[in-house]
Design an enzyme around this catalytic site. Structure first.
Site, PDB file in Angstrom:
ATOM      1  N   ASP A 203      32.704  -4.658  33.047  1.00  0.00           N
ATOM      2  CA  ASP A 203      32.517  -5.981  33.646  1.00  0.00           C
ATOM      3  C   ASP A 203      33.078  -6.025  35.069  1.00  0.00           C
ATOM      4  OD1 ASP A 203      31.879  -8.875  32.906  1.00  0.00           O
ATOM      5  OD2 ASP A 203      33.914  -9.094  33.678  1.00  0.00           O
ATOM      6  N   GLU A 246      28.555  -3.250  35.683  1.00  0.00           N
ATOM      7  CA  GLU A 246      28.079  -4.576  36.040  1.00  0.00           C
ATOM      8  C   GLU A 246      28.506  -4.845  37.477  1.00  0.00           C
ATOM      9  OE1 GLU A 246      28.246  -9.313  35.612  1.00  0.00           O
ATOM     10  OE2 GLU A 246      30.032  -8.086  35.656  1.00  0.00           O
TER      11      GLU A 246
END
Ligand code: NOJ
Length: 570
Positions: A203, A246
């Site tokens: 993330d 990401e």
């Protein structure tokens, strides 16, 4: 086997799911790991190669688990570590791999590291987060959650200082300048990989470091850490574990996260991620369909630099977040809002919080078209749970919860998701007449040979039989009719193992418009070749030196395998 095992991800079909939303095994109203284990047969039937699990760690759930309070266990709502081990075994025994979401840019403010950090300047954890007396530092760093945050700094009365956060103010950023933090993050990675996990969706990786005078994104220091992480992962686990980035950035910045072509000024080339999402492509797929013009897609892919052979794009239509418009120009964003978010409730931050089917007004043709394009582009496709049956959303739920409602399995109570009283569910099921679980559910579509679900399964099977889509090069054709998107995928024999199955040359034609279209293609380089339509295995007229004529119905598409005369490739 169509690629060396270490490159399995290049041709994998991914399936993203929140454990919470998938299937509730113990009847408490919340999906759990045992529930997911129960449904692995379904995912295997669908043809999924790899699961991507949204965060399942203990969390106060103020950002649906992206606010982690303990990196080394499973939230009791979802089960135990033992359940997790069993999930891995059960998935592996079905030939499926599992990636877990890992959030290491920040933690929850409830994480013991932060609690200790804020407790005293003398705490050994003080320097694990980014503290300041001056909330004007790093003024060029944008605020990401524009609907809820006004600054990346929040005052903490306990610490008597401001702390830095790129997301919610309950998600303090870890201080990657501290070597103990870097080591702690690596140890978390090793912990899960030691359990047998196949990799991570990492993330928010662009934001790890902060530097004065920069926008604090994509910094050389960040790349250097990511290279070190990859080095360690490769050294400990060999090549088959996968890291997926990401990084919601423009293509020229994202490709640096593959690392190998030079990570950033001043950072020597070395591998970072195996995969990265192609964020800028995603909104342009929707734009192209609404504008009935191929240009947005062709432009963004033409601007996308080549990536190393041992890396892959992660391609998606929708995910658990808003359909982000961060990688759009102001004009493009206005267009997307105007077309796809007329109700202000559909907007969130810089994006549109809707699922695939409602965005295209439940048009089966558009859903098919968009998936056909997605599955034939260079990259590995990622399906968001529920989109394989065209699930709806609920824009009256807060934040992004409207696209995270319970999976709709059948017409039983709670759509077969849970045996709990409906009031107890973590979120209500979709109730409206078009998308309710009575109308849209797995069981019904499983039984209907013409359902979206069965069509998606066919698409996945076709993709599996033709590894060219994950491995081949792409070249766009430029027919006069701009409403039709046409490209060639090619895989020269020299570039692929001799036993690689499937097509070596594919022509894709996609009508992006709501009306029928005719198109003339210059295929003179392929004179004498025969196109075979791949969904029905139907031979079309052979190519000649004169323009090849095609007609496509509304949102119609073709995948043609091009076979050379005599069937021999170079
Ligand atoms: C990106 C995740 O996809 C999103 O759901 C989350 O809120 C932010 N990162 C913060 O972790």
């Amino acid at each position: 086997m169509n690629a060396p095992d270490s490159l399995w991800f290049k041709n994998a079909v991914f399936y993203e799911l929140p454990v919470r939303a998938f299937y509730d095994w113990n009847g408490d109203g919340i999906g759990d790991l045992r529930g997911l284990i129960d449904k692995l047969d379904y995912l295997q039937w669908l043809g999924v190669d790899c699961l991507w699990l949204l965060p399942f760690y203990p969390s106060p759930l103020r950002d649906d688990g992206y606010d982690i309070a303990d990196f080394r266990s499973v939230d009791p709502d979802y089960g135990t570590l033992e359940d997790f081990r069993e999930l891995l075994d059960e998935a592996h025994s079905r030939g499926m791999r599992v990636l877990a979401d890992l959030v290491f840019n920040h933690t929850s403010d409830q994480h013991p590291w932060f609690q200790q950090s804020r407790s005293s300047p003398a705490s050994p954890f003080r320097d694990w987060y980014v503290w300041s007396d001056d909330p004007r530092r790093f003024p060029d760093a944008r605020v990401i959650f524009t609907d809820s945050e006004v600054s990346n700094w929040t005052w903490d009365p306990a610490a008597n200082a401001y702390f830095w956060h790129r997301f919610y103010s309950h998600q303090p950023d870890l201080n990657f300048d501290n070597s103990a933090v870097r080591q702690a993050v690596m140890d978390v990675v090793f912990y899960w990989l030691d359990l047998g996990l196949d990799g991570f969706r990492c993330d928010a990786v662009p934001y790890l470091f902060e530097r004065d005078g920069t926008n604090c994104e994509n910094l050389p220091e960040t790349h250097a850490f990511l290279q070190a992480l990859r080095r360690e992962v490769d050294a400990r686990y060999g090549g088959a574990r996968v890291l997926l980035a990401e990084a919601n950035q423009w293509p020229s910045d994202v490709v640096r996260y593959f690392g190998q072509t030079g990570a950033a000024p001043g950072v020597a080339a070395a591998p970072e991620f195996h995969m990265a999402f192609h964020f800028p492509l995603m909104p342009r797929l929707f734009m192209a369909v609404r504008q009935e013009a191929r240009r947005p897609i062709v432009d963004i892919l033409t601007q996308t630099p080549a990536i190393p052979d041992n890396c892959q794009w992660g391609l998606f239509l929708r995910n658990h977040d808003e359909l982000t418009l961060e990688m759009c120009t102001d004009e493009e964003r206005d267009y997307m809002y105007y077309e796809y978010a007329r109700d202000p409730r559909m907007k969130l931050n810089i994006g549109i919080r809707r699922r695939l089917a409602p965005i295209v007004e439940n048009s089966r043709r558009e859903i098919e078209l968009m998936n056909v394009v997605l599955f034939s582009m260079p990259g590995a496709p990622i399906v968001y749970y529920g989109d394989e049956i065209g699930m709806g959303d609920n824009i009256y739920l807060s934040d992004r919860n409207g696209v995270r409602t319970p999976m709709q399995w059948n017409v039983d109570r709670n759509g077969g998701f849970s045996k709990a009283p409906p009031e107890r569910l973590y979120a209500p099921l979709i109730q409206n007449p078009i998308y309710s679980f009575q109308a849209v559910n797995i069981e019904r579509q499983f039984q209907d040979p013409n359902s979206l679900l069965n069509w998606m399964r066919t698409l996945i099977q076709l993709r599996h039989r033709n590894p060219i889509f994950g491995l081949g090069a792409i070249a766009f054709l430029a027919p006069a009719n701009e409403r039709v998107l046409v490209y060639l995928r090619r895989l020269p024999k020299s570039a692929a193992p001799a036993d690689l199955p499937g097509a070596r040359c594919v022509l894709v034609a996609a009508n992006l418009s709501r009306s029928s279209q005719a198109v003339e293609l210059d295929l003179s380089n392929f004179a004498g070749w025969t196109p075979h339509e791949m969904f029905g295995e139907v031979a079309f007229p052979a190519v000649t030196t004169t323009p090849y004529q095609l007609t496509l119905g509304p949102y119609g598409y073709f995948w043609f395998r091009l076979d050379p005369p005599g069937g021999q490739f170079e």
